[in-house]
Design an enzyme around this catalytic site. Sequence first.
Site, mmCIF file in Angstrom:
data_model
loop_
_atom_site.group_PDB
_atom_site.id
_atom_site.type_symbol
_atom_site.label_atom_id
_atom_site.label_comp_id
_atom_site.label_asym_id
_atom_site.label_seq_id
_atom_site.Cartn_x
_atom_site.Cartn_y
_atom_site.Cartn_z
ATOM 1 N N CYS A 45 -0.834 -16.124 -27.080
ATOM 2 C CA CYS A 45 -0.911 -16.957 -25.869
ATOM 3 C C CYS A 45 -1.687 -16.253 -24.772
ATOM 4 C CB CYS A 45 0.489 -17.261 -25.342
ATOM 5 S SG CYS A 45 1.512 -18.140 -26.490
ATOM 6 N N THR A 46 -1.508 -14.957 -24.666
ATOM 7 C CA THR A 46 -2.218 -14.189 -23.632
ATOM 8 C C THR A 46 -3.726 -14.348 -23.813
ATOM 9 O OG1 THR A 46 -0.383 -12.643 -23.516
ATOM 10 C CG2 THR A 46 -2.497 -11.853 -22.681
#
Length: 211
Positions: A45-46
């Site tokens: 997600c980062t």
Amino acid sequence: MTLQLGDVVPDFKQASNMGEISFYEWAGDSWVVLFSHPADYTPVCTTELGEVSRLKPEFDKRNVKVLALSVDDVDSHNGWINDINETQNAQVNYPILADSDRKVSDLYGMIHPNANNNLTVRSVFIIDPQKKLRLTLTYPASTGRNFPEILRVIDSLQLTDDYQVATPVNWKEGDDVVVLPSVSTEEAKQKFSKGITEVKPYLRMTPQPNK
Ligand code: BEZ
């Protein structure tokens, strides 16, 4: 409720790192890409949120607003955003919904209990200015999405809304397009001034009409 293509998506109010979002009002006359993340402080997600920040000018050019969602609270989002900015050569420049009560996740069917009961899957919803759902994608938590592909679909949707064409396999902006089956070849010759190539009576190609 399972949302299907063509449905008018539900409105909601939810907190975000940029204040409360009243969805319909926030979306206004723009297209929207709403996309969910399993949780804050997760590695895939980062990278995704960094990529969407870098691509923001491309979304803006197409009149598209981007809205992320994760089932954590605003404080958690703010700390995570610092990490994203620090590590991804990006400045997160769009809201991330803080869906800790799962209101939006449940409304949009982003939790798939047999995959994981606590986290959202990687959903993508493309919503048009009439608030109609035009695309859904569901990726597993372990696979990061391809955001240039999402931009490509937006290009296709915006083009095919305006002209009686569809986009063939692997199409990208500037490539030839196909004439809709509902348009006769005679009619197509009138409509598409750049000419048509009749490969088969049902397969007619024409240069992209708005180029
Ligand atoms: C991630 O975003 O890195 C991730 C989240 C849940 C499971 C696997 C990866």
